[in-house]
Structure formats: C-alpha cells, structure tokens
Design a protein around this motif. Structure first.
Motif, PDB file in Angstrom:
ATOM      1  N   PHE B 435       0.815  -1.207   0.000  1.00  0.00           N
ATOM      2  CA  PHE B 435       0.000   0.000   0.000  1.00  0.00           C
ATOM      3  C   PHE B 435       0.853   1.262   0.000  1.00  0.00           C
ATOM      4  O   PHE B 435       0.395   2.313  -0.438  1.00  0.00           O
ATOM      5  CB  PHE B 435      -1.018  -0.043   1.142  1.00  0.00           C
ATOM      6  N   ARG B 436       2.106   1.127   0.430  1.00  0.00           N
ATOM      7  CA  ARG B 436       3.040   2.233   0.207  1.00  0.00           C
ATOM      8  C   ARG B 436       3.118   2.524  -1.281  1.00  0.00           C
ATOM      9  O   ARG B 436       3.034   3.673  -1.720  1.00  0.00           O
ATOM     10  CB  ARG B 436       4.409   1.828   0.760  1.00  0.00           C
ATOM     11  N   MET B 437       3.214   1.444  -2.057  1.00  0.00           N
ATOM     12  CA  MET B 437       3.286   1.581  -3.510  1.00  0.00           C
ATOM     13  C   MET B 437       2.016   2.239  -4.058  1.00  0.00           C
ATOM     14  O   MET B 437       2.072   3.159  -4.878  1.00  0.00           O
ATOM     15  CB  MET B 437       3.514   0.198  -4.107  1.00  0.00           C
ATOM     16  N   VAL B 438       0.864   1.740  -3.549  1.00  0.00           N
ATOM     17  CA  VAL B 438      -0.405   2.263  -4.064  1.00  0.00           C
ATOM     18  C   VAL B 438      -0.532   3.753  -3.744  1.00  0.00           C
ATOM     19  O   VAL B 438      -0.862   4.567  -4.616  1.00  0.00           O
ATOM     20  CB  VAL B 438      -1.592   1.485  -3.463  1.00  0.00           C
ATOM     21  N   PHE B 439      -0.249   4.123  -2.496  1.00  0.00           N
ATOM     22  CA  PHE B 439      -0.432   5.517  -2.086  1.00  0.00           C
ATOM     23  C   PHE B 439       0.511   6.435  -2.840  1.00  0.00           C
ATOM     24  O   PHE B 439       0.122   7.505  -3.299  1.00  0.00           O
ATOM     25  CB  PHE B 439      -0.214   5.651  -0.575  1.00  0.00           C
ATOM     26  N   VAL B 440       1.761   5.994  -2.973  1.00  0.00           N
ATOM     27  CA  VAL B 440       2.738   6.853  -3.624  1.00  0.00           C
ATOM     28  C   VAL B 440       2.405   7.046  -5.095  1.00  0.00           C
ATOM     29  O   VAL B 440       2.552   8.123  -5.654  1.00  0.00           O
ATOM     30  CB  VAL B 440       4.152   6.271  -3.441  1.00  0.00           C
ATOM     31  N   THR B 441       1.931   5.977  -5.711  1.00  0.00           N
ATOM     32  CA  THR B 441       1.712   6.035  -7.150  1.00  0.00           C
ATOM     33  C   THR B 441       0.419   6.764  -7.513  1.00  0.00           C
ATOM     34  O   THR B 441       0.393   7.581  -8.428  1.00  0.00           O
ATOM     35  CB  THR B 441       1.660   4.610  -7.734  1.00  0.00           C
ATOM     36  N   PHE B 442      -0.653   6.450  -6.808  1.00  0.00           N
ATOM     37  CA  PHE B 442      -1.960   6.898  -7.282  1.00  0.00           C
ATOM     38  C   PHE B 442      -2.488   8.143  -6.564  1.00  0.00           C
ATOM     39  O   PHE B 442      -3.405   8.774  -7.038  1.00  0.00           O
ATOM     40  CB  PHE B 442      -2.986   5.769  -7.144  1.00  0.00           C
ATOM     41  N   VAL B 518      -6.220  -8.152  11.194  1.00  0.00           N
ATOM     42  CA  VAL B 518      -6.005  -6.882  11.895  1.00  0.00           C
ATOM     43  C   VAL B 518      -4.649  -6.308  11.535  1.00  0.00           C
ATOM     44  O   VAL B 518      -4.507  -5.114  11.241  1.00  0.00           O
ATOM     45  CB  VAL B 518      -6.131  -7.097  13.425  1.00  0.00           C
ATOM     46  N   LEU B 519      -3.617  -7.171  11.513  1.00  0.00           N
ATOM     47  CA  LEU B 519      -2.279  -6.708  11.184  1.00  0.00           C
ATOM     48  C   LEU B 519      -2.248  -6.115   9.788  1.00  0.00           C
ATOM     49  O   LEU B 519      -1.618  -5.067   9.563  1.00  0.00           O
ATOM     50  CB  LEU B 519      -1.280  -7.860  11.288  1.00  0.00           C
ATOM     51  N   ALA B 520      -2.940  -6.746   8.856  1.00  0.00           N
ATOM     52  CA  ALA B 520      -2.950  -6.238   7.486  1.00  0.00           C
ATOM     53  C   ALA B 520      -3.567  -4.845   7.465  1.00  0.00           C
ATOM     54  O   ALA B 520      -3.033  -3.918   6.850  1.00  0.00           O
ATOM     55  CB  ALA B 520      -3.726  -7.189   6.583  1.00  0.00           C
ATOM     56  N   LEU B 521      -4.687  -4.688   8.159  1.00  0.00           N
ATOM     57  CA  LEU B 521      -5.363  -3.394   8.160  1.00  0.00           C
ATOM     58  C   LEU B 521      -4.505  -2.337   8.846  1.00  0.00           C
ATOM     59  O   LEU B 521      -4.368  -1.211   8.353  1.00  0.00           O
ATOM     60  CB  LEU B 521      -6.724  -3.522   8.854  1.00  0.00           C
ATOM     61  N   VAL B 522      -3.896  -2.723   9.972  1.00  0.00           N
ATOM     62  CA  VAL B 522      -3.045  -1.775  10.692  1.00  0.00           C
ATOM     63  C   VAL B 522      -1.902  -1.326   9.806  1.00  0.00           C
ATOM     64  O   VAL B 522      -1.562  -0.135   9.732  1.00  0.00           O
ATOM     65  CB  VAL B 522      -2.494  -2.436  11.982  1.00  0.00           C
ATOM     66  N   SER B 523      -1.329  -2.291   9.107  1.00  0.00           N
ATOM     67  CA  SER B 523      -0.166  -1.945   8.309  1.00  0.00           C
ATOM     68  C   SER B 523      -0.552  -1.065   7.127  1.00  0.00           C
ATOM     69  O   SER B 523       0.208  -0.187   6.730  1.00  0.00           O
ATOM     70  CB  SER B 523       0.533  -3.233   7.899  1.00  0.00           C
ATOM     71  N   ILE B 524      -1.770  -1.278   6.598  1.00  0.00           N
ATOM     72  CA  ILE B 524      -2.227  -0.392   5.516  1.00  0.00           C
ATOM     73  C   ILE B 524      -2.422   1.021   6.065  1.00  0.00           C
ATOM     74  O   ILE B 524      -2.029   2.009   5.436  1.00  0.00           O
ATOM     75  CB  ILE B 524      -3.530  -0.928   4.901  1.00  0.00           C
ATOM     76  N   TYR B 525      -2.960   1.101   7.252  1.00  0.00           N
ATOM     77  CA  TYR B 525      -3.160   2.418   7.878  1.00  0.00           C
ATOM     78  C   TYR B 525      -1.805   3.091   8.108  1.00  0.00           C
ATOM     79  O   TYR B 525      -1.630   4.287   7.855  1.00  0.00           O
ATOM     80  CB  TYR B 525      -3.921   2.267   9.189  1.00  0.00           C
ATOM     81  N   LEU B 526      -0.841   2.276   8.551  1.00  0.00           N
ATOM     82  CA  LEU B 526       0.505   2.782   8.792  1.00  0.00           C
ATOM     83  C   LEU B 526       1.086   3.362   7.501  1.00  0.00           C
ATOM     84  O   LEU B 526       1.661   4.460   7.495  1.00  0.00           O
ATOM     85  CB  LEU B 526       1.381   1.640   9.288  1.00  0.00           C
ATOM     86  N   ALA B 527       0.913   2.604   6.423  1.00  0.00           N
ATOM     87  CA  ALA B 527       1.419   3.071   5.136  1.00  0.00           C
ATOM     88  C   ALA B 527       0.722   4.354   4.751  1.00  0.00           C
ATOM     89  O   ALA B 527       1.344   5.294   4.232  1.00  0.00           O
ATOM     90  CB  ALA B 527       1.189   1.989   4.075  1.00  0.00           C
ATOM     91  N   LEU B 532       1.298   9.195   3.019  1.00  0.00           N
ATOM     92  CA  LEU B 532       0.336  10.122   2.454  1.00  0.00           C
ATOM     93  C   LEU B 532       0.129  11.312   3.384  1.00  0.00           C
ATOM     94  O   LEU B 532       0.094  12.456   2.948  1.00  0.00           O
ATOM     95  CB  LEU B 532      -0.992   9.395   2.212  1.00  0.00           C
ATOM     96  N   LYS B 533       0.009  11.022   4.684  1.00  0.00           N
ATOM     97  CA  LYS B 533      -0.322  12.107   5.622  1.00  0.00           C
ATOM     98  C   LYS B 533       0.924  12.807   6.144  1.00  0.00           C
ATOM     99  O   LYS B 533       1.075  13.998   6.010  1.00  0.00           O
ATOM    100  CB  LYS B 533      -1.133  11.529   6.802  1.00  0.00           C
ATOM    101  N   LYS B 534       1.801  12.018   6.755  1.00  0.00           N
ATOM    102  CA  LYS B 534       2.951  12.665   7.424  1.00  0.00           C
ATOM    103  C   LYS B 534       4.242  12.063   6.890  1.00  0.00           C
ATOM    104  O   LYS B 534       4.933  11.312   7.566  1.00  0.00           O
ATOM    105  CB  LYS B 534       2.850  12.455   8.929  1.00  0.00           C
ATOM    106  N   GLN B 535       4.560  12.421   5.683  1.00  0.00           N
ATOM    107  CA  GLN B 535       5.781  11.891   5.080  1.00  0.00           C
ATOM    108  C   GLN B 535       7.011  12.368   5.827  1.00  0.00           C
ATOM    109  O   GLN B 535       8.086  11.796   5.697  1.00  0.00           O
ATOM    110  CB  GLN B 535       5.869  12.335   3.623  1.00  0.00           C
ATOM    111  N   GLN B 536       6.818  13.442   6.614  1.00  0.00           N
ATOM    112  CA  GLN B 536       7.907  14.009   7.383  1.00  0.00           C
ATOM    113  C   GLN B 536       8.596  12.950   8.241  1.00  0.00           C
ATOM    114  O   GLN B 536       9.823  12.916   8.348  1.00  0.00           O
ATOM    115  CB  GLN B 536       7.332  15.130   8.270  1.00  0.00           C
TER     116      GLN B 536
END
Lengths: 102, 631, 177
Positions: B435-442, B518-527, B532-536
């Motif tokens: 999802f890092r890939m998805v967020f960064v790309t799209f 749950v881990l999958a969802l958490v990790s997507i949220y993390l990504a 997307l939100k706080k790239q800082q």
C-alpha cells in the motif's frame, strides 16, 4: 624338370622385381622409369605363374592376364603423360617436374 | 477431448516457429494474431480438457499421452509423453489462461517496438517450454522444459539488448539459475541411479519401497532438487537475479517472473512430494528457506523506489509463502496460493506496465503520483491486485490463499509457531509495502503528465485478472468459514491432503485469522499515515545516519549482491585474471607446436623428385621387411 | 628341360640388368624384348604355353612397340644419350643398389625359410583358364574392361596437344607456354 622348385621360381621372380625396382630408383629419365615399372609388373606376373604351376590351377594364369591388362592401360596413360611432360619441359628429367613440392 | 492434449504445448511451439521464421514478413498485425492466437487456442483447449477432467476424471485421475520414444539406450528409456493430472492441469490452466491475457496486453504494450514479432516469438517459445515442463511425464522432459524457460527468460530479460545493463541482468539471471540447475541435474542423476528410471510416476511409487523415512539418499536427492527449485524460484540464497530481471519488458515480468516460470520450483517440489515426504529434514529446510525468503524479500521491498522492483521483491516473498506451505506439508495450499498469486501478480505487473507506459517509461514511483483520476480502470484493478497481495480480509482471493498457508504453518504436519510467526510478520510487511506503492503512485500530486491512455487491449486483461483476483479465492474457504474445500478436494487426486486434525483447534484458527486480518489493516493504515499524511516522519528517519544506512541496506536487497560480489565474483575474476595464460593451455599449445615442427621436418622430404619418393618407399620396405624377418 | 629353364632365367636376369643400365633407350628396349622372350620361355617350360604366347604378343609385341613409337615421336638425339650417361653416376646408384640388395636378400631368406616344393610342370589347358576367367573371375574381367576403356580415354585426353589460344590479349601468355 621336377627339380624346378617353387622357391627357385620365386627367387628368380624377386631378382627380376628388385632389378626393376632398382631401375626406377636410379634412373632420372621418365621413359626408363616406365620401362623399369614394366619389368616389376612382369616379375610379379612370373611369381603368379609359378604359384599357379605349383598348385596346378588356372588361377595364376588368370591373374597374369589381369596384370597384363593393367600393364597395358598403365603404359598407355604413362606414355601419354610422358609426352605431355616432354612438351612442357622439353626434357624427360623427372626432377624437372618438381614444382609440387611441399 | 484428452487426445487433443498434445496440441496444448504444440501450438505455442508452432507459433514460435512461424514467428521466428517469417516474423519480419508477417508485419505487426499478423504477428500479433499468430502470437496471441496460438496461446488463445491452447487456453481454450485447456479449459475444455479441464471441464472434461472435472466432469469425468480419467482412470486413476491421470491421463498419460505417450507421443513417441525420445531416447532408448539399454535401461535408459525416455518417452516424449504428457502427463495430465490435477496438479499439472492447474499449472497448465494458469499458464495458458493468464498467458493469453498477458499476450493480449502485450499487443498494445509492445506496439511501438521494432522487434515486435521477435518478442512474441520468445513469449510463445516460453509458453511452449513451460507447458512441456508441467506436462512432461518424466524428469528429463521436465528438465528440457526447465532449461527452455530459463533460455526464454534470458532472452526476454535481455530483450532490449542494445543497453548493456539489460544484457548484464540477463546474464546474471542465467548464471545464478544455472547454479541451481547444476544441483538439480545431479539430483536427477541420483534419482536415476537409485530407481533406474526418470519416469515421475514410477519414481513416486518405487520410492517408499526403496527408501525408508529419513534415508540419507532421499535427503540428498531432495536437497539437490531443492537447489534447482531455489534457483528457478528465486529463493534464498539464489534470489538475487529476480529484481534485476525486471530489465525485461513488463509483460515478460508478468508472465515469466511473476506468474509462471518462477513458480516452477513450487511445481517441482509438489510434483516430487512423494520423495520429500520420505525426507522430513528436507521438508524442514524447504519451510525454513520459504520463511527466511519471505522475510528478507519483504524487508527489501519496503524501501524500493522502482515500482517493478517492489513487485519483484513481493514475488520472491510470495513464492517464499508457497515454499513454506510445501515445507509444512500443505501441498494443496501452496498450489492454491500459486494460482491466486498468478492472477493478482500478473494483474499488478500489467497495471504497473500501464502506469509506466503512461508515465514516459518512468519507473520511479516517487516521481509519479495522483494517477487515480487519470487512469481509473488501471487504478481500480491495481487496487484490487494490491488488496489481494496484502491479503485484505474477506473480500480478496489473496486473503483465503495466504490465510490457509499461515494457519498450516502452525498446525500443519511440519508446522511450528516460529514459522507461523514469520508468516504473520511477513503478511504485515507485505501489506505495508504494497500500500506504500499504491499511495505513492496513485495519490498525492500528479507530477508527470499522462502520455498514453490504455485502450481495450490493456483494459480487458486487467479487468479479467482483477475478477479472478477478487473471486478466485471462493473455491476454497477456511475451516472457520464454511469449510468449503472445492480446490483441495480437486487436488486430492494428485497431492496428499492435509489431515483433518489441522482444523481441530477452531479457536486458535480464529485467533490466527483475526490477527492476520487486523495486522494487514493496521499496516495499511501505517502506510497511509507514513506515505500520504505525514511523510515528514519517514524523511526525518532516513535523514539520520542509522536510518540512511538501514535504507541503503534494504534497498540493496539486504546486501546479498554485495556479499556475492566479494565472495564469488571477485575471487573468480581474480583467478581468471592471474591465470590469463592458462597453465593447462601450455600442453595444448605444445601439441600444435610439436605437430608444426614435424610438419617442417617432413616438408623437407617433399622435394618433388619422384626418385626420392621411391627411395623412401624402399627404405620403408627395408625397415618393415626387416622387422618381419627378425620376428 | 631344367637346364633350359636355368639358361632362360640367367638370360632374363642379365638382359634385365642391361635394360636398367643402358644409356640409349632403343638399346634398353631391345634388351627388354630379350628379357621378355626369356621369361616366355620359362612360362612355356613350366606348363603355361598360352601365357608364353601372350607374353610375346602383348609385352614383347604391343607394349614394347608402343615404347618404341613414343621414342620415335620424341626424336631424342645424341644429346640425350650423353645426358643419360652423365645421370648414371656411381654415387647415384650405389645406395639404391645397396637397398635393393638388402630387400632381395631378405625376400630370398623369407622364401627359402619355407620348404622346397617342386612345381608340377603339367600343362594347364588354356580352356581351363578361359573357363575360370568367365566364371569365377567374371567381375574382374568386367573391371579390366572398364580399366582399359579408362586407359584409352585417359591416354587420348592426356596426349592431345593443347590448342593454342589465339585470342590477341592472351597471345603473349600462350606463347610463353
């Protein structure tokens, strides 16, 4: 007559053969070489005839006829070549035709 | 219907021949028709055979079509024979079906390439060789296909050979897989030595009688075969070639380096399951290799910036899951994941290809962004593929296939809690980098204008594959959710089923599933937060020296290339350089030197004078007759 | 009869020695005729009259005459005889003679190491020879026929004078030949 053994005949044949062989070696003239080859062929035929007489079978004579045929063909071709060599080099020296060395 | 089986591998070969011989004359349209059509008809025949197989299975659940004798020397008899059972049917289906859509996609993707027909010739040859691999009824035929796909992989990675980097990647792939293939060849010799045959069925029936469980020969043979599988399937420690293999055209990456060829190792181990079961040690090694690979590749995937390299590492990692499943004895789960993986990974690669095409052949995702609006079909299908890869719970096929593996890693025959933990953690990483890939790309800002809007030839394959990536999982549901086992029942005729005891502990299974979800969802949220939100946060971390080092380390694929460079390549190059004038060559230099000297010596005798020659004859006669006389 | 045989043998050997030592070709050829006639006598004495006749007709007759014709065609003069004498130097023939002698002695040794068997001397009917030729050795006869044909064609082709090239640009090259 009965004292002519096969060995005697073969010795005579080989004497003639090696005389012909010697002739091929010592002569430089192609014509003499051809003559010497004829002597060798004739000597071989002689050996065949002796062997045929020993076993009292016609096969030796048959072989002689074959050798005769071969000798005739060989002489015809050999002499034709000889004429060509003479026309090209104006000599019968076999060493003259030595361009094809390695 | 079964009698038409021989057509399935023959058609792609025929297509290859036509394209290779007349490709230039055919032109692009006809080349496309031949290239896609041959695979399409093969796929159609496969589906018809598959329907027949499902409705009325052949006797003994396997159909063997002997075409002709290949080699017959004393005891060594090898036939060109095709063997169709449930296992090879699944592979054949995936190869031809997914292959067909990828071929169709390639028509548009490669449209501007000058070597259009050469590309399709290689692709057809690849499909033919791969079908030979999975349909061959003996190991030699399998090996022929095995090397054939290796050759095609080499040719296609180096397809744009004018760039020397591509040639280097191709050679790397070829040489690294060769290491495994050598081990596999020795394994085949060993099997032939033990059983006197290379026929797979005969080996599998003879093995339990010849070898007891844990027999040394069995362990060695299976480990050697594993060597081949590891090389081909890019598993630890031979995984280094796959990321570089992305130098090839994207459809190639989709077909060869994601969907089919790299899973040949899975096929080999599944096919030889009978002897693996006799070697529990090897099974454990397979499982450990799988678990280690899925973690290593996952870590490497987190930091990649090239969209295709992310997918490459995810492929390595997903095949690691399959190996893990094979290692714990969950054979059908591995094959199930193979099939689902082929759908969603081909989908992802094709989607990535569409993106690359739209972005002026830019592959760095951080230079892209905001493509969701511009390429809606690509976005939605890519999202489905990513969801499937990240095992988004309940709705995607990837969830069901991966869940089965994770659960069996614990409860299966050879499973334990460490393998399970590795698998769960791997799932967490997978979801993150996907999802890092998805967020960064799209999402975010669009940075490059879209240069190519895909037409139907790209859209249709994407949509079809997305459909299967979503719903393909419903043919096999876990024990906790209806226990619907269509797929594993089907595989039962070819592979041993998992024991029912694996499903006894229902509460634990629930726990495992919920944890994974749950881990999958958490990790997507993390990504989502990090990219997307706080790239800082990320940039702050990578600015520290530790973060930078870690990033570099992960980016280089955990330093395997660096290690191999120092361990193998440099010493080898050093040896080659110091031994430039090969000392063994001295002998071979001596031989021609000697014969040349003899030649000079003898050429003196060639005076051209006939008398000398006769003298030579006389001398020879003297010598030989003297020998006769003396003896 | 035996004495006749030995006389013929000695004549054959002596005349053969003369053949290979003569400087004049015609002399050598005449000696060869003598040698062949002596051989024919030997054939006759050991019971091969048909072969004796063939020897005289073909060897002494046809082949030697062919040689004579060629010598006539070449038209060799006194110069050739001088040249021959010069070529027949002692150092030239002593080593080959030595080699031949060794070979001869060795062959004689081999021949005499087997027991002595007298030849029967019975006359072998030419009819028998003919029968043998056209039954057992038929393939040989056919091959001989082909060989003779090849000999004729080859001799004709080789002995033919090459046509002079009369093209004006090639004239020079042709003249050099």
């Amino acid at each position: 007559m009965s004292s002519i053994s096969l060995n005697t005949g073969l010795v005579i044949a080989s004497i003639l053969f090696f005389l012909g062989f010697l002739g091929v070696m010592i002569r430089r003239n192609i014509l003499f070489m051809l003559i010497s080859v004829e002597i060798m062929l004739n000597a071989a035929g002689l050996a065949f005839i002796f062997a045929g007489a020993r076993y009292n079978a016609p096969d030796g004579q048959v072989m002689f006829i074959f050798i005769l045929t071969m000798a005739a063909a060989e002489v015809a071709v050999g002499l034709a070549l000889l004429i060509q060599v003479y026309q090209k080099f104006k000599t019968l020296d076999s060493d003259a035709a030595s361009n094809m060395r390695g | 219907m079964y009698d038409f089986l021989w057509l399935v591998p023959t058609l792609p070969f025929l297509g290859f021949l036509i394209l290779a011989l007349f490709g230039k004359k055919l032109g692009k349209t006809l080349s496309a028709f031949v290239g896609v059509g041959s695979i399409g008809i093969a796929a159609l025949i496969t589906i018809l055979i598959g329907i027949r197989f499902l409705s009325s299975p052949p006797e003994g659940d396997a159909f063997v079509q002997t075409l002709w004798t290949w080699i017959a020397v004393d005891r060594f008899n090898v036939n060109i024979a095709l063997h169709l059972d449930a296992l090879s049917l699944v592979f054949t289906f995936v190869i031809t079906f997914v292959g067909f859509w990828i071929h169709l996609y390639s028509v548009e993707y490669m449209a501007d390439d000058e070597s259009f027909s050469r590309f399709f010739a290689y692709m057809n040859l690849f499909v033919g060789a791969m079908l030979l691999l999975v349909l061959g009824d003996n190991l030699l035929l399998l090996y022929l296909g095995w090397e054939g796909v290796g050759l095609c992989s080499y040719l296609l990675i180096g397809f744009w050979y004018k760039d020397s980097a591509n040639g280097y990647a191709a050679r790397k792939a070829f040489i690294v897989t060769r290491v495994g293939d050598a081990a596999m060849a020795i394994g085949l010799f060993l099997l032939f030595y033990s059983f006197g045959t290379l026929n797979i069925e005969q080996i599998l029936t003879q093995a339990p009688q010849t070898w007891s469980v844990g027999n040394n020969l069995a362990v060695i043979a299976t480990l050697l075969l594993l060597g081949g599988a590891v090389g081909k399937s890019a598993q630890l420690p031979l995984q280094v070639w796959l990321p570089d293999a992305m130098a090839g055209p994207t459809p190639t990456s989709a077909l060869i380096h994601a969907a089919t060829m790299v899973t040949a190792g899975v096929y080999l181990i599944a096919r030889m399951h009978g002897i693996y079961e006799l070697a529990p040690v090897s099974m454990l090694v397979v499982a450990i290799v799988g678990a280690a690979t899925l973690l290593v590749a996952g870590f490497a995937g987190i930091t990649q910036v090239d969209i295709k390299r992310v997918l490459a590492y995810s492929t390595i990692s997903q095949i690691g899951y399959m190996f893990l499943a094979l290692g714990v004895g969950a054979w059908s789960a591995a094959i199930f994941h193979f099939m689902i993986h082929a759908f969603f990974k081909a989908l992802l690669f094709l989607g990535a290809g569409a993106i690359i095409l739209a972005q002026h052949h830019e592959q760095n995702m951080f230079k892209m962004g905001g493509l969701a609006k511009a390429l809606p079909v690509t976005f939605w299908t890519f999202l489905i593929g990513s969801g499937s890869l990240a095992a988004l719970p309940l709705v995607t096929a990837g969830f069901y296939s991966k869940d089965a593996i994770i659960w069996f890693a614990w409860s299966g025959e050879g499973g334990n809690i460490y393998l399970w933990a590795a698998a769960v953690f791997g799932a967490f990483i997978t979801a993150f980098y996907t999802f890092r890939m998805v967020f960064v790309t799209f999402f975010g800002q669009q940075k490059i204008d879209v240069s190519h809007f895909p037409k139907w030839t790209i859209h249709v394959p994407l949509i079809v594959l997305a459909f299967f990536a979503l719903f393909g999982g419903f043919i096999e549901l876990p024990g906790t959710m209806g226990h619907f086992t269509l797929f594993s029942d089907f595989m039962k005729s070819a592979l041993p089923a998992i024991e029912e005891t694996a499903h006894e502990n229902v509460s634990l299974e629930y726990f495992s599933q919920i944890l994974t979800a749950v881990l999958a969802l958490v990790s997507i949220y993390l990504a989502y937060v990090l990219y997307l939100k706080k790239q800082q946060i990320v940039t702050n971390f990578t600015d520290t020296s530790f973060g930078k080092g870690l990033q570099q380390f992960f980016l280089s694929g955990l330093g395997f290339d660096w290690l191999y460079e120092r361990l193998f390549i440099r010493p080898y190059v050093w040896i080659a350089r110091t031994n430039k004038r090969d000392f063994i060559d001295l002998f071979y230099v001596f031989l021609p030197w000697m014969s040349r000297q003899f030649h000079y010596a003898f050429s003196y005798t060639q005076s051209g004078k006939v008398r000398r020659y006769i003298l030579g004859i006389a001398l020879g006669a003297v010598v030989s007759i003297t020998i006769v006389v003396i003896l | 009869m035996t004495i006749l045989f030995y006389i013929a043998a000695i004549i054959a050997i002596i005349s053969t020695i003369m053949v290979i030592t003569r400087a004049n070709v015609i002399h050598a050829l005449l000696y060869m005729v003598v040698s062949l006639l002596a051989t024919a006598v030997m054939f006759f004495l050991i019971g091969a009259p048909f072969i004796a006749a063939l020897e005289i007709m073909i060897y002494a007759g046809a082949i030697t005459v062919l040689f004579v014709f060629v010598v006539m065609m070449l038209n060799l003069g006194e110069e050739a005889v001088k040249q021959e004498k010069q070529w027949l130097s002692f150092s030239g023939w002593i080593f080959p003679a030595f080699l031949s002698l060794i070979l001869l002695l060795e062959v004689i040794f081999i021949i005499s190491s087997s027991g002595s068997v007298p030849v029967s001397g019975k006359v072998i009917d030419p009819k028998l020879v003919g029968q043998s030729l056209f039954t057992t050795y038929l393939i040989g006869v056919e091959l001989s026929a082909i060989l003779l044909l090849a000999g004729i064609v080859g001799a004709y082709h080789l002995a033919r004078r090459k046509k002079k090239v009369v093209h004006r640009f090639l004239e020079l090259e042709g003249a050099e030949e």
